[in-house]
Design a protein around this motif. Structure first.
Motif, PDB file in Angstrom:
ATOM      1  N   LEU A 249       0.791  -1.463   0.269  1.00  0.00           N
ATOM      2  CA  LEU A 249      -0.298   0.368  -0.082  1.00  0.00           C
ATOM      3  C   LEU A 249       1.099   1.186   0.127  1.00  0.00           C
ATOM      4  N   LEU A 250       0.794   1.897  -0.678  1.00  0.00           N
ATOM      5  CA  LEU A 250       1.452   3.529  -1.075  1.00  0.00           C
ATOM      6  C   LEU A 250       0.466   4.494  -0.675  1.00  0.00           C
ATOM      7  N   MET A 251       0.672   4.969   0.364  1.00  0.00           N
ATOM      8  CA  MET A 251      -0.334   5.800   0.742  1.00  0.00           C
ATOM      9  C   MET A 251       0.220   7.849   0.619  1.00  0.00           C
ATOM     10  N   ASP A 252       0.281   8.127   0.134  1.00  0.00           N
ATOM     11  CA  ASP A 252       0.771   9.548   0.184  1.00  0.00           C
ATOM     12  C   ASP A 252      -0.062  11.169   1.093  1.00  0.00           C
ATOM     13  N   GLU A 253       1.193  11.568   1.610  1.00  0.00           N
ATOM     14  CA  GLU A 253       0.320  12.267   2.927  1.00  0.00           C
ATOM     15  C   GLU A 253      -1.055  11.804   3.189  1.00  0.00           C
ATOM     16  N   PRO A 254      -1.227  10.414   3.513  1.00  0.00           N
ATOM     17  CA  PRO A 254      -2.499  10.263   3.981  1.00  0.00           C
ATOM     18  C   PRO A 254      -3.423  11.436   5.210  1.00  0.00           C
ATOM     19  N   CYS A 255      -2.352  11.469   6.145  1.00  0.00           N
ATOM     20  CA  CYS A 255      -3.107  12.585   7.369  1.00  0.00           C
ATOM     21  C   CYS A 255      -3.127  13.798   7.247  1.00  0.00           C
ATOM     22  N   SER A 256      -2.719  14.241   6.578  1.00  0.00           N
ATOM     23  CA  SER A 256      -2.732  15.961   6.049  1.00  0.00           C
ATOM     24  C   SER A 256      -3.739  16.811   5.769  1.00  0.00           C
ATOM     25  N   ALA A 257      -5.246  15.724   5.406  1.00  0.00           N
ATOM     26  CA  ALA A 257      -6.228  16.259   5.251  1.00  0.00           C
ATOM     27  C   ALA A 257      -7.362  16.578   6.767  1.00  0.00           C
ATOM     28  N   LEU A 258      -6.840  15.995   7.645  1.00  0.00           N
ATOM     29  CA  LEU A 258      -7.330  15.328   9.136  1.00  0.00           C
ATOM     30  C   LEU A 258      -6.546  15.722  10.480  1.00  0.00           C
ATOM     31  N   ASP A 259      -7.211  16.144  11.087  1.00  0.00           N
ATOM     32  CA  ASP A 259      -6.929  16.587  12.532  1.00  0.00           C
ATOM     33  C   ASP A 259      -6.352  14.914  13.392  1.00  0.00           C
ATOM     34  N   PRO A 260      -5.997  16.069  14.479  1.00  0.00           N
ATOM     35  CA  PRO A 260      -4.885  15.017  15.292  1.00  0.00           C
ATOM     36  C   PRO A 260      -5.209  14.162  15.931  1.00  0.00           C
ATOM     37  N   THR A 261      -7.204  13.840  16.094  1.00  0.00           N
ATOM     38  CA  THR A 261      -7.560  12.311  16.436  1.00  0.00           C
ATOM     39  C   THR A 261      -8.327  12.068  14.870  1.00  0.00           C
ATOM     40  N   ALA A 262      -8.040  12.255  14.570  1.00  0.00           N
ATOM     41  CA  ALA A 262      -8.549  11.333  13.357  1.00  0.00           C
ATOM     42  C   ALA A 262      -6.822  11.069  11.887  1.00  0.00           C
ATOM     43  N   THR A 263      -5.895  11.369  12.727  1.00  0.00           N
ATOM     44  CA  THR A 263      -4.303  11.377  12.242  1.00  0.00           C
ATOM     45  C   THR A 263      -3.879  10.128  13.333  1.00  0.00           C
ATOM     46  N   ALA A 264      -4.145  10.207  14.816  1.00  0.00           N
ATOM     47  CA  ALA A 264      -3.966   9.010  15.719  1.00  0.00           C
ATOM     48  C   ALA A 264      -4.446   7.926  15.104  1.00  0.00           C
ATOM     49  N   LYS A 265      -5.598   8.124  14.661  1.00  0.00           N
ATOM     50  CA  LYS A 265      -6.337   6.497  13.972  1.00  0.00           C
ATOM     51  C   LYS A 265      -5.898   5.658  12.629  1.00  0.00           C
TER      52      LYS A 265
ATOM     53  N   THR B 210       3.366  -4.070   2.898  1.00  0.00           N
ATOM     54  CA  THR B 210       4.175  -3.185   3.098  1.00  0.00           C
ATOM     55  C   THR B 210       2.959  -2.452   3.127  1.00  0.00           C
ATOM     56  N   VAL B 211       4.202  -1.307   3.576  1.00  0.00           N
ATOM     57  CA  VAL B 211       3.591  -0.035   3.384  1.00  0.00           C
ATOM     58  C   VAL B 211       4.896   0.913   4.000  1.00  0.00           C
ATOM     59  N   VAL B 212       4.295   1.936   2.227  1.00  0.00           N
ATOM     60  CA  VAL B 212       5.056   3.584   1.802  1.00  0.00           C
ATOM     61  C   VAL B 212       4.278   3.994   1.946  1.00  0.00           C
ATOM     62  N   VAL B 213       4.945   5.471   2.988  1.00  0.00           N
ATOM     63  CA  VAL B 213       3.676   5.911   3.758  1.00  0.00           C
ATOM     64  C   VAL B 213       4.584   7.500   2.998  1.00  0.00           C
ATOM     65  N   VAL B 214       4.055   8.977   1.991  1.00  0.00           N
ATOM     66  CA  VAL B 214       4.826   9.852   2.205  1.00  0.00           C
ATOM     67  C   VAL B 214       4.093   9.964   3.114  1.00  0.00           C
ATOM     68  N   THR B 215       5.217  11.448   3.521  1.00  0.00           N
ATOM     69  CA  THR B 215       5.065  12.451   5.061  1.00  0.00           C
ATOM     70  C   THR B 215       5.902  13.630   4.953  1.00  0.00           C
ATOM     71  N   HIS B 216       4.880  14.739   5.890  1.00  0.00           N
ATOM     72  CA  HIS B 216       5.495  15.901   5.463  1.00  0.00           C
ATOM     73  C   HIS B 216       6.586  15.802   6.867  1.00  0.00           C
ATOM     74  N   ASN B 217       5.636  15.052   7.869  1.00  0.00           N
ATOM     75  CA  ASN B 217       5.325  15.657   9.512  1.00  0.00           C
ATOM     76  C   ASN B 217       6.347  14.226  10.019  1.00  0.00           C
TER      77      ASN B 217
END
Ligand SMILES: Nc1ncnc2c1ncn2[C@@H]1O[C@H](COP(=O)(O)OP(=O)(O)OP(=O)(O)O)[C@@H](O)[C@H]1O
Ligand SMILES: [Mg+2]
Length: 270
Positions: A188-204, A217-224
């Motif tokens: 699974l590739l994820m491109d900044e999957p949390c950047s549109a979400l609030d902190p609670t949704a991000t934690a989930k 296998t997960v590949v995740v792009v993040t700014h964080n």
């Protein structure tokens, strides 16, 4: 499209595989028209791990992961050179079906994008139904197991026929993850999957990413960078289209080899 097993084993031998490697990228270059945006990328992605890709805006993170499942070539004028070996077979070889690659290597985008006019249930099952699956019992099983794996079942089990768009942003993102899981991907590739979400949704979603690596296998792009250190086993730092450093996440953040990495993770630029 698959090579017979013997041939695969031979290829693996020739490449003296790392233990547990699922993807190996060799000499990958990518362009948009004349703009050369990925420059000789070489990296091995370990299976059943989370790998984070970090780096300043415009360095090529999204382009890179889109080259891993042949989405890059859908952009007009875009071009790729080099190899991406999935289980030892180059996904860019002639005769390889890009649709099958995109099934095996799924993608979750920055902005949750459930199919609009489709129920929660139909969103999850769209891919399977499209491929001709009609067995109701099997479809119901997949629906439940994918929503459970995406930590969403309890919240939507009484809303399966409501529109996917009626869910909260975080729920929609988990719905998109459930939809990606329904076609039985390996990566699974994820491109900044949390950047549109609030902190609670991000934690989930972060908790979910960690649980997914048991099976995927997960590949995740993040700014964080905090996010990378919370979820990722390995982290790659990209800058101007190159991978500057790639290591275990703790090593990369605590004791980086390259000065550029050090400057980026300490917030000196980017
Ligand atoms: N569809 C496109 N057409 C033309 N050029 C593009 C396209 N997408 C990206 N680029 C260019 O390719 C380079 C890399 O972009 P990319 O989106 O991969 O960076 P990124 O690291 O994901 O950035 P961000 O953190 O802002 O998402 C940039 O110079 C960008 O302008
Ligand atoms: Mg991007």
């Amino acid at each position: 499209m698959m090579l017979v097993k013997e041939e695969q084993d031979k290829k693996k031998g020739e490449l003296s595989y790392l233990n547990g490697e699922i993807i190996r990228v060799e000499g990958l270059n990518a362009w948009y028209g004349k703009n050369h945006v990925l420059k000789d990328i070489n990296i091995s992605i370990n299976s059943n791990c989370v790998t984070a890709i970090i780096g300043p805006s415009g360095c090529g993170k999204s382009t890179f992961i889109r080259c891993l499942n042949r989405l890059h070539e859908l952009v007009p004028d875009a071009r790729v050179e080099g190899k991406v070996l999935l289980d030892g077979v180059n996904i860019y070889d002639e005769g390889i079906d890009p649709t099958e690659i995109r099934r095996r290597i799924g993608m979750v985008f920055q902005k949750p994008n459930p199919f609009p006019n489709m129920s929660v249930k139909d969103n999850v099952l769209a891919g399977l139904k499209f491929s001709g699956m009609k067995d109701r019992k099997k479809l119901d099983e997949v629906l439940r197991s994918c929503l459970e794996k995406a930590f969403l079942w309890d919240e939507v089990k009484d809303k399966l026929d409501l529109s996917g768009a009626s869910l909260s942003g975080g729920q929609q993102q988990r719905l998109c993850i459930a939809r990606a899981l329904a076609v039985e991907p390996e990566v699974l590739l994820m491109d900044e999957p949390c950047s549109a979400l609030d902190p609670t949704a991000t934690a989930k979603i972060e908790e979910l990413i960690i649980s997914l690596k048991r099976e995927y296998t997960v590949v995740v792009v993040t700014h964080n960078m905090q996010q990378a250190s919370r979820v990722a086993d390995y982290t790659a730092f990209m800058y101007l289209g190159k991978i500057i450093e790639y290591d275990k996440t703790t090593k990369l953040f605590e004791n980086p080899r390259e000065e550029l990495t050090e400057r980026y993770i300490t917030g000196k630029f980017g």
